[in-house]
Motif scaffolding. Structure first.
Motif, PDB file in Angstrom:
ATOM      1  N   LEU A  47     -52.139  13.405 -33.316  1.00  0.00           N
ATOM      2  CA  LEU A  47     -51.574  12.159 -32.771  1.00  0.00           C
ATOM      3  C   LEU A  47     -52.066  11.005 -33.648  1.00  0.00           C
ATOM      4  CD1 LEU A  47     -51.636  11.214 -28.998  1.00  0.00           C
ATOM      5  CD2 LEU A  47     -51.930   9.567 -30.795  1.00  0.00           C
ATOM      6  N   PHE A  48     -51.126  10.251 -34.197  1.00  0.00           N
ATOM      7  CA  PHE A  48     -51.478   9.153 -35.096  1.00  0.00           C
ATOM      8  C   PHE A  48     -51.270   7.817 -34.393  1.00  0.00           C
ATOM      9  CE2 PHE A  48     -50.297  12.755 -37.700  1.00  0.00           C
ATOM     10  CZ  PHE A  48     -51.429  12.859 -38.491  1.00  0.00           C
ATOM     11  N   GLU A  49     -52.300   6.979 -34.451  1.00  0.00           N
ATOM     12  CA  GLU A  49     -52.261   5.681 -33.780  1.00  0.00           C
ATOM     13  C   GLU A  49     -52.578   4.578 -34.784  1.00  0.00           C
ATOM     14  OE1 GLU A  49     -51.500   4.139 -30.820  1.00  0.00           O
ATOM     15  OE2 GLU A  49     -52.111   2.369 -31.973  1.00  0.00           O
ATOM     16  N   ARG A  50     -51.690   3.614 -34.848  1.00  0.00           N
ATOM     17  CA  ARG A  50     -51.870   2.498 -35.799  1.00  0.00           C
ATOM     18  C   ARG A  50     -53.141   1.681 -35.526  1.00  0.00           C
ATOM     19  NH1 ARG A  50     -46.937  -0.405 -35.629  1.00  0.00           N
ATOM     20  NH2 ARG A  50     -46.407   0.446 -37.664  1.00  0.00           N
ATOM     21  N   LYS A  51     -53.426   1.475 -34.248  1.00  0.00           N
ATOM     22  CA  LYS A  51     -54.509   0.544 -33.912  1.00  0.00           C
ATOM     23  C   LYS A  51     -55.865   1.235 -33.908  1.00  0.00           C
ATOM     24  CE  LYS A  51     -51.658  -2.635 -31.400  1.00  0.00           C
ATOM     25  NZ  LYS A  51     -51.058  -2.853 -30.095  1.00  0.00           N
ATOM     26  N   LEU A  52     -56.916   0.401 -33.802  1.00  0.00           N
ATOM     27  CA  LEU A  52     -58.281   0.938 -33.695  1.00  0.00           C
ATOM     28  C   LEU A  52     -58.445   1.650 -32.353  1.00  0.00           C
ATOM     29  CD1 LEU A  52     -61.061   0.952 -35.084  1.00  0.00           C
ATOM     30  CD2 LEU A  52     -61.466  -1.326 -34.139  1.00  0.00           C
ATOM     31  N   SER A  53     -57.830   1.087 -31.319  1.00  0.00           N
ATOM     32  CA  SER A  53     -57.986   1.686 -29.987  1.00  0.00           C
ATOM     33  C   SER A  53     -56.723   2.445 -29.579  1.00  0.00           C
ATOM     34  CB  SER A  53     -58.253   0.590 -28.947  1.00  0.00           C
ATOM     35  OG  SER A  53     -57.165  -0.283 -28.880  1.00  0.00           O
ATOM     36  N   VAL A  54     -56.946   3.505 -28.846  1.00  0.00           N
ATOM     37  CA  VAL A  54     -55.826   4.244 -28.256  1.00  0.00           C
ATOM     38  C   VAL A  54     -55.438   3.573 -26.930  1.00  0.00           C
ATOM     39  CG1 VAL A  54     -56.478   6.441 -29.295  1.00  0.00           C
ATOM     40  CG2 VAL A  54     -57.410   5.809 -27.058  1.00  0.00           C
ATOM     41  N   GLY A  55     -54.328   3.996 -26.354  1.00  0.00           N
ATOM     42  CA  GLY A  55     -53.959   3.498 -25.012  1.00  0.00           C
ATOM     43  C   GLY A  55     -52.747   2.588 -24.986  1.00  0.00           C
ATOM     44  N   GLY A  56     -52.337   2.085 -26.147  1.00  0.00           N
ATOM     45  CA  GLY A  56     -51.129   1.261 -26.228  1.00  0.00           C
ATOM     46  C   GLY A  56     -51.142   0.111 -25.226  1.00  0.00           C
ATOM     47  N   GLY A  57     -50.061  -0.004 -24.478  1.00  0.00           N
ATOM     48  CA  GLY A  57     -49.902  -1.133 -23.555  1.00  0.00           C
ATOM     49  C   GLY A  57     -50.481  -0.873 -22.179  1.00  0.00           C
ATOM     50  N   MET A  58     -51.278   0.194 -22.043  1.00  0.00           N
ATOM     51  CA  MET A  58     -51.761   0.504 -20.698  1.00  0.00           C
ATOM     52  C   MET A  58     -53.017  -0.294 -20.327  1.00  0.00           C
ATOM     53  SD  MET A  58     -52.392   4.239 -19.087  1.00  0.00           S
ATOM     54  CE  MET A  58     -51.410   4.697 -17.670  1.00  0.00           C
ATOM     55  N   TRP A  59     -53.847  -0.608 -21.321  1.00  0.00           N
ATOM     56  CA  TRP A  59     -55.111  -1.302 -21.034  1.00  0.00           C
ATOM     57  C   TRP A  59     -54.885  -2.558 -20.200  1.00  0.00           C
ATOM     58  CZ3 TRP A  59     -59.472   1.058 -22.224  1.00  0.00           C
ATOM     59  CH2 TRP A  59     -59.545   1.882 -23.340  1.00  0.00           C
ATOM     60  N   GLY A  60     -53.845  -3.290 -20.554  1.00  0.00           N
ATOM     61  CA  GLY A  60     -53.636  -4.634 -20.002  1.00  0.00           C
ATOM     62  C   GLY A  60     -53.023  -4.657 -18.619  1.00  0.00           C
ATOM     63  N   GLY A  61     -52.746  -3.469 -18.033  1.00  0.00           N
ATOM     64  CA  GLY A  61     -52.152  -3.432 -16.692  1.00  0.00           C
ATOM     65  C   GLY A  61     -50.926  -4.332 -16.648  1.00  0.00           C
TER      66      GLY A  61
END
Ligand code: 48H
Length: 249
Positions: A47-61
């Protein structure tokens, strides 16, 4: 010694993932759920992720209030990932940070390899269809450096890049017609949560030979509405794409 151990082990992981059963672009909720269910079926997953952190738009609720809402038909997935929830007014509420942490932990425990700071910038194409991703460091992409990428071969690819549906855009631009009514990306519609939560599962499909689309990217490609911070559809879509691919492995 510290540096040698880091470089050697990171390179070993990368080498082991140069040829996999399934390559996934994007580590939002749909990509993480897909990775978990595919990997636990003894398939190799990168799984390749552009950002430093995984989780995409889920962190921000929702609007940075760290809560997500999930509908009843996706509760079994919350339970499988051991994500706590409360029931209120016929809906279910979970913490967005706990959700990302547990989706990620389960994907890793199932054997999926997650590579952060790496962007998918192109696909590999063969007679049979899409045959892998072309990847590069996100820092190279962000700095606009002219550095050639590397290639990762896979039997199946998944576009889990969220709203921008980046892999599908690349395929539309460079490879050929997608399996939509128009043959093109139809574009995400405005918010209609009730409708789009079931549509996102219907839209989770093979979009070009050996390329599947899941999560928000599926609604963007098939012209369906967005849904705001209700996440059951993302989880169910990740599970569905895993089932479709497992059937073919
Ligand atoms: C590597 C990439 C690339 C690339 C992007 O946006 P996501 O969280 O995606 P989903 O579909 O799992 O979840 C969508 C959900 O978070 C959401 O936005 C909802 C429900 N919105 C509703 C609404 O109305 O707004 O994650 C996608 C991930 C991100 O982490 C990106 O950084 C990553 O994909 N990504 N990674 N190579 N080319 N493009």
């Amino acid at each position: 010694m510290i540096s040698r151990l880091i470089v050697k082990n990171a390179v070993d992981d990368f080498l082991a993932s140069l040829e996999v059963d399934v390559a996934i672009a994007g580590s939002g909720p749909s990509g993480l759920v897909a990775a978990k269910y595919i990997a636990e079926n003894n398939a190799s997953v990168a799984l390749f992720e552009r950002k430093l952190s995984v989780g995409g738009g889920m962190w921000g609720g929702g609007m940075m209030f760290p809560k997500i809402v999930v509908q009843e038909d996706a509760i079994s997935i919350l339970e499988e990932f051991r994500i706590d929830y409360t029931e209120e007014e016929g809906m279910f509420v979970a913490n967005s940070i706990e959700s990302v942490a547990k989706l990620t932990a389960k994907a890793i425990d199932s054997g999926a390899k997650i590579f952060n700071c790496i962007s998918v910038e192109d696909v590999i194409i063969r007679e049979s269809g899409i045959s892998g991703f072309v990847v590069n460091w996100s820092s190279v992409e962000l700095a606009g450096l002219h550095v050639d990428p590397l290639a990762v071969r896979s039997r199946f690819c998944v576009d889990a890049t969220g709203h921008p549906a980046e892999v599908c855009h690349i395929v539309q631009r460079k490879v050929g017609k997608l399996q939509t009514t128009s043959g093109e990306i139809e574009g995400e519609g405005s918010m209609w949560a009730e409708k789009s939560e079931s549509l996102v599962v219907d839209n989770t499909r093979e979009i070009y030979p050996n390329l599947y689309v899941t999560g928000m990217a599926a609604n963007a490609v098939f012209g369906s509405p967005r849904m705001g911070p209700i996440f059951g559809g993302m989880l169910l879509s990740g599970k569905k794409v895993a089932e479709l691919i497992i059937d073919r492995l």
